[in-house]
Write an enzyme that holds these catalytic residues in place. Structure first.
Site, PDB file in Angstrom:
ATOM      1  N   ILE A 615      48.883  11.266 -27.965  1.00 43.64           N
ATOM      2  CA  ILE A 615      49.861  10.190 -27.758  1.00 43.64           C
ATOM      3  C   ILE A 615      51.296  10.685 -27.812  1.00 43.64           C
ATOM      4  O   ILE A 615      52.223   9.909 -27.617  1.00 43.64           O
ATOM      5  CB  ILE A 615      49.666   9.068 -28.799  1.00 43.64           C
ATOM      6  CG1 ILE A 615      49.787   9.614 -30.226  1.00 43.64           C
ATOM      7  CG2 ILE A 615      48.324   8.381 -28.608  1.00 43.64           C
ATOM      8  CD1 ILE A 615      49.691   8.542 -31.298  1.00 43.64           C
ATOM      9  N   GLY A 616      51.498  11.978 -28.102  1.00 43.68           N
ATOM     10  CA  GLY A 616      52.858  12.481 -28.149  1.00 43.68           C
ATOM     11  C   GLY A 616      52.874  13.934 -28.572  1.00 43.68           C
ATOM     12  O   GLY A 616      51.839  14.581 -28.730  1.00 43.68           O
ATOM     13  N   GLY A 618      55.049  16.663 -31.298  1.00 42.29           N
ATOM     14  CA  GLY A 618      55.968  16.797 -32.408  1.00 42.29           C
ATOM     15  C   GLY A 618      56.586  18.173 -32.443  1.00 42.29           C
ATOM     16  O   GLY A 618      56.415  18.993 -31.528  1.00 42.29           O
ATOM     17  N   GLU A 619      57.314  18.460 -33.525  1.00 45.32           N
ATOM     18  CA  GLU A 619      58.003  19.741 -33.650  1.00 45.32           C
ATOM     19  C   GLU A 619      57.016  20.895 -33.770  1.00 45.32           C
ATOM     20  O   GLU A 619      57.260  21.994 -33.282  1.00 45.32           O
ATOM     21  CB  GLU A 619      58.918  19.702 -34.879  1.00 45.32           C
ATOM     22  CG  GLU A 619      59.695  20.977 -35.105  1.00 45.32           C
ATOM     23  CD  GLU A 619      60.568  20.894 -36.342  1.00 45.32           C
ATOM     24  OE1 GLU A 619      61.205  21.906 -36.671  1.00 45.32           O
ATOM     25  OE2 GLU A 619      60.597  19.820 -36.975  1.00 45.32           O
ATOM     26  N   GLY A 621      53.500  20.630 -32.998  1.00 46.11           N
ATOM     27  CA  GLY A 621      52.328  20.549 -32.142  1.00 46.11           C
ATOM     28  C   GLY A 621      52.141  19.145 -31.609  1.00 46.11           C
ATOM     29  O   GLY A 621      53.080  18.344 -31.552  1.00 46.11           O
ATOM     30  N   GLU A 622      50.898  18.822 -31.228  1.00 47.96           N
ATOM     31  CA  GLU A 622      50.614  17.523 -30.632  1.00 47.96           C
ATOM     32  C   GLU A 622      50.388  16.458 -31.698  1.00 47.96           C
ATOM     33  O   GLU A 622      49.984  16.745 -32.824  1.00 47.96           O
ATOM     34  CB  GLU A 622      49.375  17.620 -29.735  1.00 47.96           C
ATOM     35  CG  GLU A 622      49.569  18.491 -28.510  1.00 47.96           C
ATOM     36  CD  GLU A 622      48.312  18.604 -27.670  1.00 47.96           C
ATOM     37  OE1 GLU A 622      48.445  18.822 -26.461  1.00 47.96           O
ATOM     38  OE2 GLU A 622      47.201  18.470 -28.243  1.00 47.96           O
ATOM     39  N   VAL A 623      50.654  15.191 -31.281  1.00 46.69           N
ATOM     40  CA  VAL A 623      50.348  14.030 -32.117  1.00 46.69           C
ATOM     41  C   VAL A 623      49.259  13.243 -31.399  1.00 46.69           C
ATOM     42  O   VAL A 623      49.388  12.921 -30.215  1.00 46.69           O
ATOM     43  CB  VAL A 623      51.593  13.151 -32.337  1.00 46.69           C
ATOM     44  CG1 VAL A 623      51.242  11.957 -33.220  1.00 46.69           C
ATOM     45  CG2 VAL A 623      52.712  13.963 -32.967  1.00 46.69           C
ATOM     46  N   LYS A 641      48.604  14.681 -36.769  1.00 40.56           N
ATOM     47  CA  LYS A 641      49.542  15.715 -36.363  1.00 40.56           C
ATOM     48  C   LYS A 641      48.826  17.063 -36.455  1.00 40.56           C
ATOM     49  O   LYS A 641      48.200  17.369 -37.471  1.00 40.56           O
ATOM     50  CB  LYS A 641      50.774  15.717 -37.266  1.00 40.56           C
ATOM     51  CG  LYS A 641      51.672  14.513 -37.120  1.00 40.56           C
ATOM     52  CD  LYS A 641      52.910  14.683 -37.988  1.00 40.56           C
ATOM     53  CE  LYS A 641      53.854  13.504 -37.838  1.00 40.56           C
ATOM     54  NZ  LYS A 641      55.067  13.666 -38.670  1.00 40.56           N
ATOM     55  N   ASP A 734      67.316  11.386 -42.543  1.00 44.35           N
ATOM     56  CA  ASP A 734      67.120  11.144 -41.100  1.00 44.35           C
ATOM     57  C   ASP A 734      66.626   9.722 -40.879  1.00 44.35           C
ATOM     58  O   ASP A 734      65.742   9.487 -40.065  1.00 44.35           O
ATOM     59  CB  ASP A 734      66.125  12.152 -40.531  1.00 44.35           C
ATOM     60  CG  ASP A 734      66.181  12.193 -38.995  1.00 44.35           C
ATOM     61  OD1 ASP A 734      67.159  11.661 -38.426  1.00 44.35           O
ATOM     62  OD2 ASP A 734      65.260  12.745 -38.385  1.00 44.35           O
TER      63      ASP A 734
END
EC number: 2.7.10.1
Length: 974
Positions: A615-616, A618-619, A621-623, A641, A734
């Protein structure tokens, strides 16, 4: 408001009026004006061009020199007129046509007036001279006549003013001309009574000068209301109306009629809910208007409108009962599933309630609070509920209710389907903590409490034990009581012990493993007297050691001289230094990062995890979205994650560091860590799955769809989560809407702890100084954090204020298209973001408090939560909006409205205002030019397919800006 040009064009057809004060044309008797000298002007009878008898004055002493002949009218009352117009009809003889002239022949005469408060003039007063008489003009003919010609009549109109006394006289001076004064008409001009734009304006006399504009106040016609004030028209010197200010429109329940001159009541069966130019509309479905002038159509019997639904909304009904209910009983739990009602009531917001009743013989009563429902008992969105912690061998009755947005309006209870079940015999629950009551070299004496849910009669207990490290060589004993003495044990050995209970349904779960140690064999033979000094000495030494450690830790904290190895242990001790408060431990202080993961995160077997889709990214790897199925627990969706292949050890440490951080938090508004997978590849972090994704994109997709109370509820949840983090001395660094996740129940949870760090507790305002070169999200970061890289809970409060602005603007980008440097400069100059559209004043003031330059003056998160709770309890305070800066000490940024003339096409304009998704709608409906777009109404937007209220409001505001720009750049025809 009606456009100004339209009102002016409507008024242009109305001609100015003239009202006569004196007209000699209709006088048949003697005028009897005063002439000086007697040999000058004389009154004679004659005929006009239509052969009507008239009285005229004439003079023709052209053969004598030095003529000074005066003629004065009777007194003429002023009648509140400030400027008078005089129409003169006369003939003049051509001097060249007169033979043998010895005098001085003229072809002109002079025109005067004299003001007076009464008819007091006489034959010799005032003096026959200019001043006191006031000269208006020298009158010259356009045409003169000779003996051969018939008299050519000249017409001249002159005006004078301002006049202020009760009345005046007119006077004419002849200096040697041959003149015949045929008629004199004295009149004034006025603007007629008129009605336009649903407003009436009275008859109004013109001003003192030809260029004067006289203000005429207007009144709305019956059943019309002012749109803007003051309502007025200007009457110019020619008696024409011009420059309309303000306008009226028909009130709710009335529509325009008679070319915008009247408002007529809506007929039965129609309504109009708001003031405006629109027409009456037929009643929405399932509603009716039984009288005229209806502002809303009342719902028919059995139909309702939910709170917040407008008069334009169709009435809907409650849903019917759920259908096809299926129950699946498993010992003391049951899973209930059902199909949706056959009739949804015309709505799509159907929810379900599950009412639990325990039945003893024929009497049923509500279940107690021990019964648990998953996902919840009330307001369930899916058609499945799991009920647990029921009593064994007990009859239960469940009512599955179907409700929707209007169920609260119905006087009847919701429709429901009833299902009856009987639970089975179940095994007992686990045994609470096992305790030691004595330890010898060859035996252990233990005790425990019975299970909280025995689910029947306890037959006995099974005790399993084994020497630590030898799990395969375990032994078991049984006991019918809650104590046991285990013999034949090895001296000075650590044993692992677990206990479980047994009923006729079988064994329950084992208790948590506990470790107990037998004493050394020498110690067993020692007498009690010999052991007492040793015990006392050991306890004393232990206390001294603990006190020394605490003192050392405190001194090290105050002087900040901890080394890496000390940090690991002193930070862990913080959990015990503040009574009743758990403090955050920085996982990066561990020498071995794997130890931090073991302390704070649960290891999950890879066989329990199923990845379904990516679905996405990240910094690291994949999510992914996946499912987690653990023994004894229901399968659940999780977010996964993954750590990409080829990672470095530092990347693995940073990746798992976020899990070590999340694992320390337990709050409904903080993302929940389910566990980690570190013993296989890829390395994974599993968290609860949030169906609606990031808050910023979720708000943009649902622009304008929430009430203010719902938005405040979202803000309250985020603030509650941040309050929890700040109380743990934890700085997020953040905080932004993109890092807030939303689940299916609109619960918001703080996530993304990649930038976070530990907050020292050694002083009242702890800070964290980031490493040089660290990336900082400028638009969300406090100025002191940008300038000095120092982060505190107060800098998180600043970021929370930006999140508030994002929520109230439905995900708009903070500071719009400004560059980061422009944002920094604006903040340094004390500029702050303005309130979003329709933002309550109280919320914008709270934002400004979060953005105070002095971080010590910013509110704490606990104060923010308290403030939001007060606003929720007092909903009326959220209705007050502040369009300007009244009462605001900070300067507010102003986002410039884009000038439509800078865009070549309507499509480009739509893209600029972030409404590009409607390009096809506009073009297909024929709105291809800015001239047509500027005339659009809310009904037009709805007709072309713009159904979201927030998008309608944004487009209408932009259209209004376009009209304003057009009115400022295009000439207005009057």
């Amino acid at each position: 408001m009606l456009p100004a040009v339209f009102v002016i064009l409507a008024l242009s057809a109305v001609q100015g009026l003239e009202e006569t004060l004196m007209d000699t044309k209709w006088t048949t008797s003697e005028l009897a004006w005063v002439a000086y000298p007697d040999s000058g002007w004389e009154e004679v009878s004659g005929y006009d061009e239509a052969s009507n008898p008239i009285r005229t004055y004439q003079v023709c002493n052209v053969r004598d020199s030095n003529q000074n002949n005066w003629l004065r009218t009777q007194f003429i009352p002023r009648q509140d007129v400030q400027r008078v117009y005089v129409e003169l009809k006369f003939t003049v003889r051509d001097c060249n046509s007169l033979p043998n002239l010895r005098g001085s022949c003229k072809e002109t005469f002079n025109f005067f007036y004299y003001e007076s408060d009464s008819d007091s003039a006489s034959a010799d007063s005032p003096f026959w001279m200019e001043n006191p008489y006031i000269k208006v003009d020298t009158i010259a003919p356009d045409e003169s006549f000779s003996r051969r010609d018939s008299g050519r009549v000249n017409t001249k109109i002159r005006s004078f003013g301002p006049i202020s006394r009760a009345g005046f006289y007119l006077a004419f001076q002849d200096l040697g001309a041959c003149v015949s004064l045929i008629s004199v008409r004295v009149f004034f001009k006025k603007c007629p009574r008129t009605t336009a734009g649903f407003a009436s304006f009275p008859e109004t006399i013109t001003g003192a000068e030809p260029t004067s504009l006289v203000i005429a106040p207007g009144t709305c016609v019956p059943n019309a209301l002012e749109v803007s004030v003051p309502l007025k028209l200007y009457c110019n010197g020619d008696g024409d109306w011009m420059v309309p200010v303000g306008a009226c429109t028909c009130a709710a329940g009335f529509e325009p009629a008679g070319k915008d001159t009247q408002c007529q009541a809506c007929k039965r069966g129609t309504y109009k809910s708001k003031q405006g130019e629109g027409s009456c509309m037929p009643c929405p479905a399932n509603s009716r208007a039984i009288s005229s002038a209806a502002t809303i159509c009342s719902c028919q019997n059995g139909y309702y409108r939910a709170d917040g639904e407008s008069a334009e909304t169709a009435c809907t009904s409650v849903p019917s009962a759920p259908r096809q209910v299926i129950s699946n009983v498993n010992e003391t739990s049951v899973v209930l599933e059902w199909a949706e009602p056959g009739h949804l009531g015309g709505r799509d917001d159907v929810l379900y309630n599950v009412i639990c009743k325990k039945c003893l013989e024929r009497l049923c009563s509500r279940c107690d609070d021990n019964v648990q429902f998953w996902p919840r008992q009330l307001g369930v969105t899916q058609r499945l509920v799991s009920v647990s912690h029921l009593q064994a061998h007990t009859k239960y009755s469940f009512e599955i209710q179907a409700v929707n947005g209007v169920s609260g309006k119905s006087p009847h209870i919701p429709n429901y389907f009833t299902v009856n079940i009987t639970t089975n015999q179940a095994a007992p629950s686990s045994v609470p903590m096992v305790q030691s009551h004595g330890s010898l070299a060859n035996s252990l004496t233990l005790s425990w409490a019975p299970p909280e849910s025995p689910n029947g009669i306890i037959l006995d207990y099974e005790i399993k034990y084994y020497a630590k490290g030898h799990i395969g060589a375990g032994n078991t004993v049984t006991s019918q009581r809650t104590t046991v003495r285990m013999e034949g044990m090895t001296p000075d050995t650590v044993y692992v012990v677990q206990v479980r209970a047994r009923t006729v349904a079988g064994y329950g779960a084992y208790s948590e493993p506990r470790e107990f140690q037998t004493i050394a064999e020498d110690g067993d033979r020692s007498s009690l007297q010999e052991q007492v000094p040793m015990v006392v000495g050991s306890v004393t030494a232990g206390l001294i050691f603990i006190i020394a450690v605490v003192i050392i830790v405190i001194v090290c904290f105050s002087r900040k001289q901890r080394n890496d190895s000390e940090s690991e242990y002193t930070e862990k001790l913080q959990q015990y230094m503040v009574p009743g408060m758990k403090l955050y431990i920085d996982p990066f202080t561990y020498e071995d990062p794997n130890e931090a993961v073991r302390d704070f995160a649960k290891e999950i077997d890879i066989s329990c995890v199923k990845i379904e889709e990516v679905i996405g990214a990240g910094e690291f790897g994949e999510v992914c979205r996946g499912k987690l199925k653990q023994a004894g627990r229901r399968e659940q969706f999780v977010a996964i994650k993954t750590l990409k292949a080829g990672y470095t050890e530092q990347q693995r440490r940073d990746f798992l560091g976020e899990a070590s951080i999340m694992g320390q938090f337990d709050h409904p508004n903080i993302i929940r860590l389910e566990g980690v997978v570190t013993r296989s590849r890829p390395v994974m972090i599993l968290t609860e799955f949030m169906e609606n994704g990031a808050l910023d994109s979720f708000l943009r997709m649902n622009d304008g769809q929430f009430t203010v109370i719902q938005l405040v509820g979202i803000l309250r949840g985020i603030a509650s989560g941040m309050k929890y983090l700040s109380e743990m001395n934890y700085v997020h660094r953040d905080l932004a809407a993109r890092n807030i996740l939303v689940n299916s129940n609109l619960v918001c949870k703080v996530s993304d702890f990649g930038l976070s760090r530990f907050l020292e507790n050694s002083r009242s305002d702890p800070t964290y100084t980031s490493a040089l070169g660290g990336k900082i999200p400028i638009r969300w970061t406090a100025p002191e954090a940008i300038s000095y890289r120092k982060f505190t809970s107060a800098s998180d409060v600043w970021s929370y204020g930006i999140v508030m602005w994002e929520v109230m603007s439905y995900g708009e980008r903070p500071y719009w298209d400004m560059s980061n440097q422009d944002v920094i400069n604006a903040i340094e100059q004390d500029y702050r973001l303005p309130p979003p559209m329709d933002c309550p004043s109280a919320l914008h003031q709270l934002m400004l408090d979060c953005w105070l330059r002095d971080r010590n003056l910013r509110p704490k998160f606990s104060q923010i939560v308290s403030s939001l709770d007060k606003l929720i309890r007092n909903a009326a305070s959220l209705k007050v909006t502040s369009p300007g800066q009244a009462g605001v000490s900070q300067q507010l940024l102003d986002r410039t409205v884009p000038d439509y003339t800078t865009f070549p096409t309507v499509s480009d304009w739509l893209e600029a205002i972030k409404m590009g998704q409607y390009q096809e709608n506009f073009l297909s409906a024929g709105f291809t030019s800015f001239h047509l777009v500027a005339q659009m109404t809310a009904e037009d937007l709805l007709r072309i397919g713009v159904t979201l209220a927030g998008h309608q409001k944004k487009l209408l505001n932009s259209v209004q800006d376009m009209r304003l720009q057009m009115s400022q750049t295009l000439p207005v025809q009057v």
